[in-house]
Design a protein around this motif. Structure first.
Motif: not given
Length: 599
Positions: A30-55
């Motif tokens: 169960k994945i909650s987040f993504r560490v998105v990196l720039k091509p040079n290896g620096s951090l671009f963003a830490i993004q929410d990878a969660r999905i929404k349930n029926d509610k």
């Protein structure tokens, strides 16, 4: 038998994309987040990878990752290309041990740097450059600046390159390298108890997740962790040799039933026991059981299957046979698991053909079948189900659901599945609850009837039996009649509904020691009878005369079995009086009085 059945199930589920089954070397996490990196290896963003349930609530979505489920324990064990924030970013929310967190991050970094040359992939190298430059302090600063992602720090995450759609662990080059690693035989060779083949033996068995009450990291069905359990010099899981491949298959299949995308089709909870069920081949029975156990479905296609399944409970397996179901050769399995320290306890395991399962379930419902207290919905009150689920019966044995005796759910399920006697503890628990709160409802009456029918070979009708001359049954009918006289007499006198009846004060003693109570009740009834109009008084006098004419005497004490007959006599007579009052024309004041079995 359990592991072998789950091992075979894996081959069925892996061919069905709806189950998202992982092949060896992978696992759904169960994945909650993504560490998105720039091509040079620096951090671009830490993004929410969660999905929404029926509610509309955000939840972690399952994705395939490299490696098995993360093992629990105090050791530092970094994963490859995925992990939690402790390992990936050196950060832990409200961290009590920052030194250990730093060591975890360093172990994760060192593992990836050591594999960079071997993997030889540009995107993997981007992760290595990030890990070389990153420090835990930067994570704290980033989260402080972006507090909306603070909740993600408790879940698992993946790496992704800016501008790319897939995560790095999904790259074909990396997957090819990983597959080559997983086919290499490791571990001690031995004969597998499941397959019979000579193969590398699993030192540790897979962690099984989503069993109610167990550790969140999961627990094993098979494990040995003390010298007392060792045999012939074999320690850990070499005591019960299962090959790595077989262990992976049975663990993956079981975890899919418990927390996979189709888990709501295979998993239910009864008391403290988590139950999973499946069949060799797809079946209406398999599709219908979760809705049968949960007493309803909102899905139109599923509702149709449930109706077919319930029809088979009424008429027999020929209903399924006519639809092309192979009920004789398709096997049904149900496994009950409960937490037990660091392991899982097997509460029960049952295997039979679909035909035998439906036959036993049908016999169970025939035994507990009794006229329903509420046959139609009214306002928020739902009608009583024609086929009560086990959890609805168990709920009547305790004050609150969490107080149900832990072993009772498994014992009841075994009785249902094997057409065996019901646990006597079920019967005595219901009798105690009736004594405690003076309430006799549909589910309690069904339990009493079922136990007396199956365990004590009593012949009991589903509704009022005017030919039954069992003394305790007649006294129950008499008590219900006297109570009704009291209610109607009070209403005639005051125009108000009586809040408390003789049931609230005398039911327990009347059912257990009738000889000391009934003379007093009949004396009290004389007062209430005076307030009835003459026709109604004659009706009650005739009913009491009919009941007493069949009596052969009143005992000083009733056994538990006789108390059950008393309860059924009361329930049947009360329901009959209520039904007749509803069908009568409302010419009298009494017919306008709302009567319910439970106040």
């Amino acid at each position: 038998m359990i592991l072998h059945s789950l091992y075979k199930l894996y081959d069925r589920l892996v061919d069905d994309p709806a189950y998202g089954i992982a092949k060896p070397g992978y696992s759904p996490q169960k994945i909650s987040f993504r560490v998105v990196l720039k091509p040079n290896g620096s951090l671009f963003a830490i993004q929410d990878a969660r999905i929404k349930n029926d509610k509309g609530k955000p939840i972690a979505g399952a994705q395939l990752v490299l490696g098995e489920a993360k093992p629990s324990g105090s050791g530092i064990n970094p994963c490859l290309l995925w992990d939690n924030t402790t390992y990936m970013l050196g950060y832990k929310l409200d961290d009590p041990k920052p030194e250990r967190t730093l060591k975890s991050f360093e172990a994760f970094r060192d593992k990836h740097l050591a594999l960079e040359t071997e993997i030889n992939d540009t995107d993997f190298s981007v992760i290595c450059r990030f890990l070389e430059k990153w420090t835990p302090e930067k994570t704290a600063e980033y989260i402080n600046a972006n507090p909306e992602i603070k909740d993600l720090a408790t879940g698992f995450g993946l790496f992704q390159i800016q501008g790319q759609v897939q995560s790095i662990n999904e790259k074909s080059e990396i997957l090819k390298w990983w597959d080559k690693q997983t086919v290499k035989p490791i571990g001690e060779l031995g004969q597998c108890l499941i397959t019979g083949d000579n193969a590398p033996i699993a030192r540790l068995h897979p962690k099984i997740k989503s069993v109610a009450g167990a550790q969140s990291a999961g627990a094993s069905i098979v494990s040995f962790n003390a010298p007392a359990y060792e045999s012939y010099g074999k320690d850990q899981s070499f005591n019960a040799p299962v090959s790595e491949q077989a262990a992976f298959k049975y663990g993956t299949a079981l975890n899919s039933l418990l927390n996979g995308p189709k888990s709501n089709k295979h998993r239910i909870r009864i008391s403290d026991t988590t139950c999973v069920f499946w069949t060799d081949q797809p079946s209406i029975v398999e599709d219908s059981l979760p809705f049968y156990f949960s007493d309803g479905s909102q899905d139109e296609a599923a509702r149709s299957k449930v109706e077919t399944f319930l029809k088979s409970l009424r008429l027999g397996t020929q209903v399924l046979d006519e639809l092309g179901e192979d009920t004789q050769n398709n096997h049904f399995y149900i496994l009950g698991l409960a937490p037990n320290a660091a392991r899982l306890s097997v509460r029960f395991f049952h295997q039979s053909t679909v035909a035998e399962f439906v036959s036993n379930l049908r016999a169970h419902h025939n035994d507990i079948s009794i006229i329903r207290q509420f046959e139609n919905a009214k306002g928020k009150r739902q009608p009583d189900p024609e086929f009560p689920a086990n959890w609805q019966l168990l709920k009547e044995t305790a004050r609150v659901y969490d107080e149900i005796p832990p072993l009772l759910g498994g014992a009841l399920m075994r009785a249902v599945l094997e057409n065996a006697p019901y646990p006597e503890g079920l019967y005595s628990a219901v009798i105690r609850r009736i004594r405690a709160d003076q309430t006799i409802n549909y589910f309690r009456a069904a339990i009493v009837k079922g136990v007396l029918t199956r365990n004590h070979q009593q012949i009991i009708s589903t509704m009022l039996d005017t030919e039954n001359k069992e003394p305790a049954y007649l006294l129950g009918r008499l008590f219900a009649t006297l109570e009704k006289i009291q209610e109607e007499g009070y209403f005639s006198q005051t125009g108000k509904e009586l809040k408390g009846t003789i049931r609230d004060k005398y039911f327990s003693s009347a059912s257990a020691t009738p000889a000391t109570i009934f003379p007093r009740l009949e004396t009290l009834s004389t007062h209430h009878r005076r307030h009835l109009n003459p026709p109604r008084k004659i009706q009650f006098d005739q009913l009491i005369g009919e009941i007493k004419w069949k009596q052969s005497g009143t005992k000083n004490n009733h056994t538990l079995k006789e108390q059950g007959m008393f309860i059924l006599g009361y329930y049947h007579q009360r329901k009959d009086l209520f039904t007749k009052q509803q069908s009568n024309s409302p010419d009298t004041a009494q017919s306008k009085q709302p009567i319910t079995l439970n106040k």
